[in-house]
Design an enzyme around this catalytic site. Structure first.
Site, PDB file in Angstrom:
ATOM      1  N   ASP A   8       0.859  -1.195   0.000  1.00 15.51           N
ATOM      2  CA  ASP A   8       0.000   0.000   0.000  1.00 15.51           C
ATOM      3  C   ASP A   8       0.887   1.234   0.000  1.00 15.51           C
ATOM      4  O   ASP A   8       2.067   1.166   0.366  1.00 15.51           O
ATOM      5  CB  ASP A   8      -0.920   0.020   1.227  1.00 15.51           C
ATOM      6  CG  ASP A   8      -1.866   1.216   1.195  1.00 15.51           C
ATOM      7  OD1 ASP A   8      -2.543   1.405   0.166  1.00 15.51           O
ATOM      8  OD2 ASP A   8      -1.917   1.980   2.174  1.00 15.51           O
ATOM      9  N   SER A   9       0.293   2.355  -0.360  1.00 12.20           N
ATOM     10  CA  SER A   9       1.028   3.623  -0.325  1.00 12.20           C
ATOM     11  C   SER A   9       1.424   3.965   1.115  1.00 12.20           C
ATOM     12  O   SER A   9       2.339   4.754   1.323  1.00 12.20           O
ATOM     13  CB  SER A   9       0.167   4.733  -0.912  1.00 12.20           C
ATOM     14  OG  SER A   9      -1.069   4.795  -0.224  1.00 12.20           O
ATOM     15  N   CYS A  71      -3.792  -1.124  -2.260  1.00 17.33           N
ATOM     16  CA  CYS A  71      -4.108   0.290  -2.487  1.00 17.33           C
ATOM     17  C   CYS A  71      -4.995   0.427  -3.729  1.00 17.33           C
ATOM     18  O   CYS A  71      -4.644  -0.057  -4.809  1.00 17.33           O
ATOM     19  CB  CYS A  71      -2.792   1.030  -2.707  1.00 17.33           C
ATOM     20  SG  CYS A  71      -2.950   2.764  -3.094  1.00 17.33           S
ATOM     21  N   GLU A 156      -5.022   9.977   8.298  1.00 20.37           N
ATOM     22  CA  GLU A 156      -3.562   9.982   8.511  1.00 20.37           C
ATOM     23  C   GLU A 156      -3.186  10.814   9.737  1.00 20.37           C
ATOM     24  O   GLU A 156      -2.206  10.537  10.409  1.00 20.37           O
ATOM     25  CB  GLU A 156      -2.843  10.546   7.279  1.00 20.37           C
ATOM     26  CG  GLU A 156      -2.905   9.649   6.061  1.00 20.37           C
ATOM     27  CD  GLU A 156      -1.864   8.546   6.073  1.00 20.37           C
ATOM     28  OE1 GLU A 156      -0.783   8.749   6.610  1.00 20.37           O
ATOM     29  OE2 GLU A 156      -2.164   7.460   5.539  1.00 20.37           O
ATOM     30  N   CYS A 190     -11.443   3.133  -1.158  1.00 20.22           N
ATOM     31  CA  CYS A 190     -10.155   3.647  -0.674  1.00 20.22           C
ATOM     32  C   CYS A 190      -9.881   2.994   0.671  1.00 20.22           C
ATOM     33  O   CYS A 190     -10.784   2.865   1.512  1.00 20.22           O
ATOM     34  CB  CYS A 190     -10.214   5.158  -0.518  1.00 20.22           C
ATOM     35  SG  CYS A 190      -8.747   5.833   0.283  1.00 20.22           S
ATOM     36  N   HIS A 192      -8.480   3.860   3.365  1.00 22.73           N
ATOM     37  CA  HIS A 192      -8.620   4.597   4.630  1.00 22.73           C
ATOM     38  C   HIS A 192     -10.066   4.753   5.093  1.00 22.73           C
ATOM     39  O   HIS A 192     -10.320   4.997   6.267  1.00 22.73           O
ATOM     40  CB  HIS A 192      -8.040   6.009   4.502  1.00 22.73           C
ATOM     41  CG  HIS A 192      -6.555   6.056   4.448  1.00 22.73           C
ATOM     42  ND1 HIS A 192      -5.828   5.379   3.500  1.00 22.73           N
ATOM     43  CD2 HIS A 192      -5.653   6.709   5.230  1.00 22.73           C
ATOM     44  CE1 HIS A 192      -4.542   5.619   3.687  1.00 22.73           C
ATOM     45  NE2 HIS A 192      -4.409   6.420   4.731  1.00 22.73           N
TER      46      HIS A 192
HETATM   47  N1  DGL Z   1      -4.263   3.659  -0.277  1.00 20.79           N
HETATM   48  C1  DGL Z   1      -4.902   4.706  -1.065  1.00 20.79           C
HETATM   49  C2  DGL Z   1      -6.132   4.132  -1.758  1.00 20.79           C
HETATM   50  O1  DGL Z   1      -6.683   3.111  -1.370  1.00 20.79           O
HETATM   51  C3  DGL Z   1      -5.291   5.888  -0.217  1.00 20.79           C
HETATM   52  C4  DGL Z   1      -4.102   6.673   0.294  1.00 20.79           C
HETATM   53  C5  DGL Z   1      -3.333   7.363  -0.785  1.00 20.79           C
HETATM   54  O2  DGL Z   1      -3.870   8.275  -1.473  1.00 20.79           O
HETATM   55  O3  DGL Z   1      -2.182   7.010  -0.957  1.00 20.79           O
HETATM   56  O4  DGL Z   1      -6.584   4.703  -2.719  1.00 20.79           O
END
Ligand code: DGL
Length: 271
Positions: A8-9, A71, A156, A190, A192
């Site tokens: 993931d990011s 992600c 975050e 997403c 989060h």
């Molecule tokens: N993990 C990203 C997603 O699911 C959200 C966080 C980001 O923008 O890096 O789209």
């Protein structure tokens, strides 16, 4: 060790990994969060693709035969290029899977009105990946999308339970529901957003159901491994998890403990 890689990011993919670990506890996993370069959501296609490819390569180098892009933004903007252009030359026999297709494949089981909403980052919305993937499985479903650029920063910064978060939760839900009064299912596209679900419920009628991806992706991975014994047998099974971050390990441990609801030990990975 041939762990399953989960990328993931940053921290968000832990909402997906949490359910994968619960559903398939026997496997070994490496979770890699590219916290140093998160968020990916507002970045352009080429950047997201390059960052994702680099991290996938690291996971392959660490012995992962299979990598899940937990992600949504990476799944939307990088998965197809990696699968089609990079994997055949770079790593034949290794696999990368995303989170959008498994989600798109089940939404038809939930909606009666055949009108659904997708909440996601700007990058995911602009890619139209959900619209395209849902149309493949359910051409009769209309998809309305809403980007929620303030939601990732709220999570975050650990402000998702604060009174200030209500304003942006209500704002984006109103903007989505204004697009159609018939939406009966909302997909959290997403990683989060599941952390905002309690606040979302405050502003949504009970008739609208909200789908988080974690269990859907975990079930889809279980099914994939069942259908691909050649991959399943390559994945080691000691129930061990290692966490890596491209940023500070101490920061990762503190934040990840919130997502995982348990203590987490992390190591720094230099890019
Ligand atoms: N993990 C990203 C997603 O699911 C959200 C966080 C980001 O923008 O890096 O789209």
């Amino acid at each position: 060790m041939s762990p399953i890689g989960v990328f993931d990011s940053g921290y968000g993919g832990l909402t997906v990994f949490r359910d994968i670990e619960r559903r398939l506890p026997q496997y070994d996993y490496i979770y890699l969060g590219d916290n140093a370069r998160a968020p990916y959501g507002p970045r352009d296609f080429e950047t997201i693709y390059q960052y994702t490819l680099e991290c996938v390569q690291h996971l392959f180098d660490m012995g992962c035969p299979l990598v899940i892009l937990a992600c949504n933004t990476a799944s939307a903007k990088a998965l197809r290029s990696i699968q089609q252009q990079d994997l055949p030359g770079m790593a034949p026999g290794l696999r990368v899977l995303g989170v959008i297709r498994p989600t798109a494949e089940v939404v038809g089981q939930y909606t009666q009105s055949r009108e659904i909403g997708v909440l996601a980052t700007r990058g995911t919305v602009l890619s139209e990946s959900y619209v395209i993937e849902i149309a493949k499985s359910f051409p009769d479903i209309r998809v309305y999308q809403q980007a929620c650029p303030m939601w990732v920063p709220l999570v975050e910064n650990n402000e998702h339970n604060s009174p200030g978060a209500d304003y942006f939760v209500q704002k984006y839900l109103d903007e989505l529901l204004r697009q159609s009064p018939n939406i009966d299912t909302i997909v959290l596209g997403c990683t989060h957003y599941p952390l905002l679900i309690n606040k979302m419920r405050k502003y949504l009628p009970d008739s609208i159901q909200v789908l988080s991806q974690g269990e859907i992706v975990a079930e889809s991975l279980a099914d994939y491994l069942h259908r691909h014994p050649e991959m399943e047998t390559r994945c080691s099974k000691n129930g061990q998890v290692q966490y890596f971050t491209t940023e500070s390990a101490a920061d990762f441990e503190a934040k990840a403990a919130i997502f995982m609801e348990k203590p987490v030990k992390a190591l720094h990975l230099a890019l």
